[in-house]
Motif scaffolding. Sequence first.
Motif, short mmCIF file in Angstrom:
data_model
loop_
_atom_site.label_atom_id
_atom_site.label_comp_id
_atom_site.label_asym_id
_atom_site.label_seq_id
_atom_site.Cartn_x
_atom_site.Cartn_y
_atom_site.Cartn_z
N GLY B 101 4.34 -25.53 -1.28
CA GLY B 101 4.65 -25.35 0.14
C GLY B 101 3.66 -26.01 1.07
O GLY B 101 3.78 -25.88 2.29
N ALA B 102 2.66 -26.71 0.51
CA ALA B 102 1.64 -27.33 1.37
C ALA B 102 2.27 -28.34 2.32
O ALA B 102 1.98 -28.35 3.52
N THR B 103 3.16 -29.18 1.78
CA THR B 103 3.80 -30.21 2.62
C THR B 103 4.63 -29.55 3.71
O THR B 103 4.59 -29.97 4.87
N LEU B 104 5.38 -28.51 3.33
CA LEU B 104 6.21 -27.80 4.30
C LEU B 104 5.36 -27.23 5.43
O LEU B 104 5.68 -27.38 6.60
N LEU B 105 4.24 -26.61 5.05
CA LEU B 105 3.37 -26.00 6.06
C LEU B 105 2.81 -27.07 7.01
O LEU B 105 2.79 -26.90 8.22
N PHE B 106 2.41 -28.22 6.42
CA PHE B 106 1.85 -29.28 7.24
C PHE B 106 2.88 -29.79 8.25
O PHE B 106 2.60 -29.89 9.45
N TYR B 107 4.11 -30.06 7.76
CA TYR B 107 5.11 -30.58 8.69
C TYR B 107 5.57 -29.54 9.70
O TYR B 107 5.94 -29.88 10.82
N THR B 108 5.52 -28.25 9.31
CA THR B 108 5.83 -27.21 10.29
C THR B 108 4.81 -27.22 11.42
O THR B 108 5.16 -27.09 12.60
N ALA B 109 3.53 -27.41 11.05
CA ALA B 109 2.48 -27.47 12.07
C ALA B 109 2.72 -28.65 13.01
O ALA B 109 2.62 -28.51 14.24
N ILE B 110 3.05 -29.81 12.45
CA ILE B 110 3.32 -30.98 13.28
C ILE B 110 4.53 -30.72 14.19
O ILE B 110 4.51 -31.02 15.39
#
Lengths: 292, 299
Positions: B101-110
């Motif tokens: 879920g790291a990628t998901l979290l990063f793109y959610t932040a963006i």
Amino acid sequence: MGSKSNKTPYWQAAPMAAVFTLFFAVPLAVIVIVSFWQYNQYSITPAFIFSNYTDIFSGCIRQLPDLCTTFATYLQTLIFCAEVWALTLVIGFALAYFLVFEVRTPTMQVVLALICTIPFWTSNVIRMISWIPLLGRNGLINQGLLALGVTDHPVEWLLYSHFSVLLAFVHLNTVFMIIPILNSMARIDRSLIEAARDGGASGWQTLWNVLIPLSKPGIAIGSIFVITVVMGDYITIGIMGGQQIASVGKVIQVQTNFLQFPLAAANAVVLLATVLVLILGLTRLVDIRKEL
Amino acid sequence: MTERRSLAFYLLAIFFALFVVFLYGPTLTILVLSFQGPQGGLTFPMRGVSLHWFRQLFHGIGVVDIGGALWNSLQLGVTVMILTVVASVMAGLAFRRRFFGATLLFYTAIASLIVPSIVVSLGIALEFRIADDGVKAFGDAFHIEWIWNNFTTLMGLFTSGLGAHLSWTFPFGLLIMFAVFNRFNPAYEEAARDLGATPWQTFRHVVLPIIAPAIAGVALFGFTLSWDEIARSSQAMGADSTLPITLRALTTTVTTPAIYALGTVTTAVSFTVIGAVLAIVTMVQRRRRRLGSDAGKGV
């Protein structure tokens, strides 16, 4: 803490993930859901109707080539977007170029970059209000123009106009261009520029064929920021436009104030879709160029 | 470098100077005008110099509770600052390893950074409205008198308002931590571990001092972005009001320099925080240069 434990990253990321879920992901989902609900003057009730969307675009096709309110509002907002984007890009690029390639000591670079950034940490509303004593009917600029005899009555279009909104947008948002472009430019290998010069490229050729392509990631990031800020804006347009200029964000705000939540939600979905298309177009543009 | 300055340098230097005037000029104007004399108006000329409008401000402008809004904004700003620092550092550490879920979290932040604020604000307002209806329905279903008598709404400064601000400050905090940890040399931690430090000791005595300037930066973003936030707060504060919201409301009603006085006070708070953070960062860096590495200095 058990540094070898595989669970560590999960609890470390948990607070941020929880906040984004509760205050970003769920709200967006709620907007999409509510955009299909019914409403009256007092309450909103679950339903699955499309009338909120059809209301937004009612008559829009039939009236063409005349623009319905929704199309006119979007066009107005997109025009602001294009103008602000062009201005902040040119100004931001020039300033970033100056900081990276003309300023020689790193300390000076940091100090000057900070000077550009500090206003970002102060209040936007105040930075808008501060134009009033300059641009107003009795403002400094009109006083100057009258004193010089350029006009015999105060210029009215300086404040609460398209011009003042544009000015405030550029004033507030150029920093979003400067910093990402500066970041990209700082990574450019100086020897590439020397190579271009040695190869006989003129200054403009170097700029067009070396600097701009290599600054593209920064330009893209800055553009995304500026465009999304302007597309969703209702505060700058409200204050600097004297509450007389329409924008998509303002429509949503007004409908919310009248408790027409499902209608506001449908408008928000349309706005979000528009912004997404703009961003996708922008990233596509950059990537394609990179491929070539 | 002894190369002579080009024409481009001088032209761009002039352009830069003009931009700085453009950036700071208007704000300076209202700082000056806030000291307008009692007879003075919203524009020049100055009719005397006085603290009249500041006094006016603290007596209150009309029915607007400026003191209350100021206090709300201060409390919220400090809370947002602390939470942003803690959550960003934790998430920054998490992102140094792979996790699901790291990628998901990063793109959610963006995404949280670039989705128009009016949309986020409306979403939070709707979410809380629906939650309120849920609580009331729950009270009706189980005949809970306490809810009938006391419950009005879950919305408020430290619920929906705080969340709205965090959705705006967390992405900045995370990006700063990314920038720091991308350049972070893990050899220091390995050394600490080899010498027998526990993970907490490694973090407290090795990692934390190294990332201290970045933490100050995150704190700066956390406080100032919250202190000035308006677009996301507008629908999400419930009955409470923050300083920027009050200020925006005043722009349509107040026609005296009192509004400039409020602007001066607000900007003064911002500048105090910015100054403090920059001073801390400079101090840490000086100290580091003085007490830092003795590598290459011989035995």
